[in-house]
Structures are given as C-alpha cells and as structure tokens.
Design a protein around this motif. Structure first.
Motif, PDB file in Angstrom:
ATOM      1  N   GLY A  73       0.810  -1.211   0.000  1.00 18.72           N
ATOM      2  CA  GLY A  73       0.000   0.000   0.000  1.00 18.72           C
ATOM      3  C   GLY A  73       0.841   1.256   0.000  1.00 18.72           C
ATOM      4  N   GLU A  74       0.180   2.345   0.355  1.00 17.50           N
ATOM      5  CA  GLU A  74       0.849   3.645   0.355  1.00 17.50           C
ATOM      6  C   GLU A  74       1.622   3.915   1.642  1.00 17.50           C
ATOM      7  N   ASP A  75       1.304   3.170   2.707  1.00 19.98           N
ATOM      8  CA  ASP A  75       1.991   3.344   3.981  1.00 19.98           C
ATOM      9  C   ASP A  75       1.964   2.011   4.739  1.00 19.98           C
ATOM     10  N   LEU A  76       2.452   2.009   5.982  1.00 21.53           N
ATOM     11  CA  LEU A  76       2.560   0.760   6.748  1.00 21.53           C
ATOM     12  C   LEU A  76       1.217   0.087   7.004  1.00 21.53           C
ATOM     13  N   GLY A  77       0.158   0.859   7.148  1.00 21.64           N
ATOM     14  CA  GLY A  77      -1.148   0.290   7.457  1.00 21.64           C
ATOM     15  C   GLY A  77      -1.945  -0.131   6.240  1.00 21.64           C
ATOM     16  N   ASP A  78      -1.794   0.575   5.149  1.00 18.84           N
ATOM     17  CA  ASP A  78      -2.570   0.338   3.939  1.00 18.84           C
ATOM     18  C   ASP A  78      -2.199  -1.014   3.321  1.00 18.84           C
ATOM     19  N   ARG A  79      -3.179  -1.895   3.181  1.00 16.59           N
ATOM     20  CA  ARG A  79      -2.996  -3.207   2.548  1.00 16.59           C
ATOM     21  C   ARG A  79      -1.883  -4.028   3.192  1.00 16.59           C
ATOM     22  N   ASN A  80      -1.673  -3.871   4.496  1.00 14.24           N
ATOM     23  CA  ASN A  80      -0.625  -4.638   5.164  1.00 14.24           C
ATOM     24  C   ASN A  80      -1.030  -6.101   5.294  1.00 14.24           C
ATOM     25  N   LEU A  81      -0.052  -6.973   5.517  1.00 14.24           N
ATOM     26  CA  LEU A  81      -0.268  -8.419   5.506  1.00 14.24           C
ATOM     27  C   LEU A  81      -1.194  -8.922   6.604  1.00 14.24           C
ATOM     28  N   ALA A  82      -1.418  -8.138   7.636  1.00 14.60           N
ATOM     29  CA  ALA A  82      -2.301  -8.558   8.729  1.00 14.60           C
ATOM     30  C   ALA A  82      -3.750  -8.139   8.497  1.00 14.60           C
ATOM     31  N   ARG A  83      -4.040  -7.538   7.364  1.00 13.41           N
ATOM     32  CA  ARG A  83      -5.425  -7.159   7.033  1.00 13.41           C
ATOM     33  C   ARG A  83      -6.052  -8.246   6.176  1.00 13.41           C
ATOM     34  N   PRO A  84      -7.094  -8.911   6.681  1.00 13.11           N
ATOM     35  CA  PRO A  84      -7.717  -9.999   5.905  1.00 13.11           C
ATOM     36  C   PRO A  84      -8.305  -9.520   4.578  1.00 13.11           C
ATOM     37  N   ASP A  85      -8.778  -8.273   4.537  1.00  9.10           N
ATOM     38  CA  ASP A  85      -9.413  -7.759   3.323  1.00  9.10           C
ATOM     39  C   ASP A  85      -8.409  -7.398   2.229  1.00  9.10           C
ATOM     40  N   ALA A  86      -7.117  -7.468   2.523  1.00 10.31           N
ATOM     41  CA  ALA A  86      -6.095  -7.072   1.543  1.00 10.31           C
ATOM     42  C   ALA A  86      -5.494  -8.247   0.780  1.00 10.31           C
ATOM     43  N   LEU A  87      -5.742  -9.469   1.231  1.00  9.95           N
ATOM     44  CA  LEU A  87      -5.039 -10.624   0.668  1.00  9.95           C
ATOM     45  C   LEU A  87      -5.256 -10.787  -0.832  1.00  9.95           C
ATOM     46  N   LYS A  88      -6.480 -10.679  -1.297  1.00  7.44           N
ATOM     47  CA  LYS A  88      -6.751 -10.895  -2.729  1.00  7.44           C
ATOM     48  C   LYS A  88      -5.958  -9.909  -3.593  1.00  7.44           C
ATOM     49  N   ASP A  89      -6.005  -8.628  -3.250  1.00 10.84           N
ATOM     50  CA  ASP A  89      -5.271  -7.622  -4.032  1.00 10.84           C
ATOM     51  C   ASP A  89      -3.764  -7.782  -3.870  1.00 10.84           C
ATOM     52  N   ASN A  90      -3.325  -8.114  -2.661  1.00  5.21           N
ATOM     53  CA  ASN A  90      -1.886  -8.306  -2.434  1.00  5.21           C
ATOM     54  C   ASN A  90      -1.351  -9.489  -3.233  1.00  5.21           C
ATOM     55  N   LEU A  91      -2.123 -10.560  -3.288  1.00  8.23           N
ATOM     56  CA  LEU A  91      -1.700 -11.731  -4.057  1.00  8.23           C
ATOM     57  C   LEU A  91      -1.590 -11.387  -5.544  1.00  8.23           C
ATOM     58  N   LYS A  92      -2.557 -10.661  -6.044  1.00  8.54           N
ATOM     59  CA  LYS A  92      -2.525 -10.236  -7.451  1.00  8.54           C
ATOM     60  C   LYS A  92      -1.279  -9.378  -7.723  1.00  8.54           C
ATOM     61  N   ASP A  93      -1.015  -8.410  -6.851  1.00  6.65           N
ATOM     62  CA  ASP A  93       0.172  -7.567  -7.021  1.00  6.65           C
ATOM     63  C   ASP A  93       1.450  -8.383  -6.897  1.00  6.65           C
ATOM     64  N   ARG A 131      -1.317 -16.404   7.392  1.00  7.33           N
ATOM     65  CA  ARG A 131      -2.176 -16.885   6.286  1.00  7.33           C
ATOM     66  C   ARG A 131      -1.811 -16.180   4.975  1.00  7.33           C
ATOM     67  N   SER A 132      -1.588 -14.889   5.047  1.00  8.13           N
ATOM     68  CA  SER A 132      -1.218 -14.137   3.842  1.00  8.13           C
ATOM     69  C   SER A 132       0.110 -14.639   3.280  1.00  8.13           C
ATOM     70  N   LEU A 133       1.083 -14.793   4.156  1.00 10.14           N
ATOM     71  CA  LEU A 133       2.406 -15.227   3.714  1.00 10.14           C
ATOM     72  C   LEU A 133       2.392 -16.655   3.190  1.00 10.14           C
ATOM     73  N   GLN A 134       1.518 -17.512   3.738  1.00 12.28           N
ATOM     74  CA  GLN A 134       1.396 -18.878   3.221  1.00 12.28           C
ATOM     75  C   GLN A 134       0.914 -18.876   1.772  1.00 12.28           C
ATOM     76  N   GLU A 135       0.185 -17.847   1.368  1.00 19.74           N
ATOM     77  CA  GLU A 135      -0.251 -17.706  -0.028  1.00 19.74           C
ATOM     78  C   GLU A 135       0.863 -17.116  -0.907  1.00 19.74           C
ATOM     79  N   LEU A 136       1.672 -16.239  -0.331  1.00 16.42           N
ATOM     80  CA  LEU A 136       2.692 -15.536  -1.112  1.00 16.42           C
ATOM     81  C   LEU A 136       3.970 -16.358  -1.325  1.00 16.42           C
ATOM     82  N   VAL A 137       4.353 -17.153  -0.339  1.00 14.19           N
ATOM     83  CA  VAL A 137       5.605 -17.921  -0.451  1.00 14.19           C
ATOM     84  C   VAL A 137       5.627 -18.804  -1.702  1.00 14.19           C
TER      85      VAL A 137
END
Length: 191
Positions: A73-93, A131-137
């Motif tokens: 994201g744009e800062d430490l909080g935006d789309r961070n790995l501990a946000r469940p709602d960010a996983l889909k977009d983070n995985l795509k990126d 959970r997020s990192l298990q998808e990214l690794v």
C-alpha cells in the motif's frame, strides 16, 4: 562461504538510480537493494503495470539487484499483511512483483509483516499475516525468489518469540534481521 555486499539505492538520495548503481560499483559493492521510497527508487505503479519493462530498466543498470523492498500500500497500514481484506489484491500484485523479480534477476523480496489493525489483537495480526504469507511464499518460490519479512518497531512482530512463531507457521519464509528494532525495545543479543 562467500559474502556478497549490497547497498540500498536510497543511501544516495540526491542521485538517480543509474548514479546510485555507478557509485556502488565504484565502491566495489556489486549489488543494489531496490525499493519504492526515499529515492532513488523504482515506480511501484509502473512495476505492477509492466513488470517486464521495469525489469529491463533494472538490467540496464549494470549491477546486480540484490533485493526488492516491496510495500503493498501507500503506507505501513494500507494493505498490510495482517489485514484480511487485503489478501486478494496483495496476491494479485505479488504475482506481478514475482514476475518482475524473475525477469530482472532479483533473488529476494522483503516485505513488512503488518501491523495490529483496528479491532485486532497482536495474536490475530500474527495469524492473519501467516495466512497471507502462506499464499505468497509459493508464488515467490515458483519464480525462484526468496521471500523475507523484516520484523520492525510498530509492526505486530516486535519480539523474537513471535518471529519464531511466524517462521514455524510459514515454511519457506525467511527474515531480514535489523537488530536495532529489537535492541530499542530492550531485547538482548542472547534473545
């Protein structure tokens, strides 16, 4: 065992990326860590839109790229790995980031682990980040890239014990260790 030195591109804030690479080579440092902040930096939006084009720019630098510091994201909080709602977009990126790394020859990506988000405990942040990192690794591994997180002050990952828990939950994950983040919180070398 051999040790290869690298320096961060943002160590030369008044320079272009080409100049930073040239300075590193002149100093005998054969690799450069890349990121999106501080300067000189890569353009995150350009990398996500056209990984191959940005990879070609990096290959033209004439030095190895040792690591990419990626922030979703744009800062430490935006789309961070501990946000469940960010996983889909983070995985795509991250699929685009892995493509870039593969084409540019960047062997590793460093991510920040995430923060304690509103309504979340430190334990819940750890579990969601895992959970997020298990998808990214696997995405990183498929591209031949090592994925690492950097435990840091202001993240949920502020203790050596939690770092070990995260590593146990996410096989294949590595860490970037800056002792200063633990020392300033009162941890000793033994810990």
């Amino acid at each position: 065992m051999s040790v290869e030195l690298s320096c961060t591109s943002w160590s030369f804030p008044a320079c272009s990326l080409d100049e930073a690479a040239g300075i590193a080579l002149t100093l005998g440092v054969g690799a450069l860590d890349l990121g999106y902040f501080y300067g000189p930096a890569l353009d995150r939006r350009a990398l996500l839109q056209s990984p191959g084009a940005v990879a070609a720019e990096v290959r033209r630098l004439g030095t190895k790229a040792a690591n990419l510091y990626h922030l979703f994201g744009e800062d430490l909080g935006d789309r961070n790995l501990a946000r469940p709602d960010a996983l889909k977009d983070n995985l795509k990126d991250f699929e685009r980031v892995a493509e870039f790394c593969g084409e540019a020859g960047v062997p590793s990506v460093m991510l920040l682990p995430g923060v304690v988000n509103a309504g979340q405990s430190r334990r819940e942040a750890l579990e969601q980040s895992a959970r997020s990192l298990q998808e990214l690794v696997p995405v990183a591994q498929e591209a031949g890239v090592t994925l690492a997180v950097e435990p840091h002050v202001h993240s949920y990952l502020e203790s050596p014990g939690m770092v070990l828990e995260l590593l146990e939950q996410v096989p294949g994950l590595t860490i970037v260790l800056d002792y200063a983040h633990f020392v300033c919180l009162g941890y000793r070398q033994e810990e």
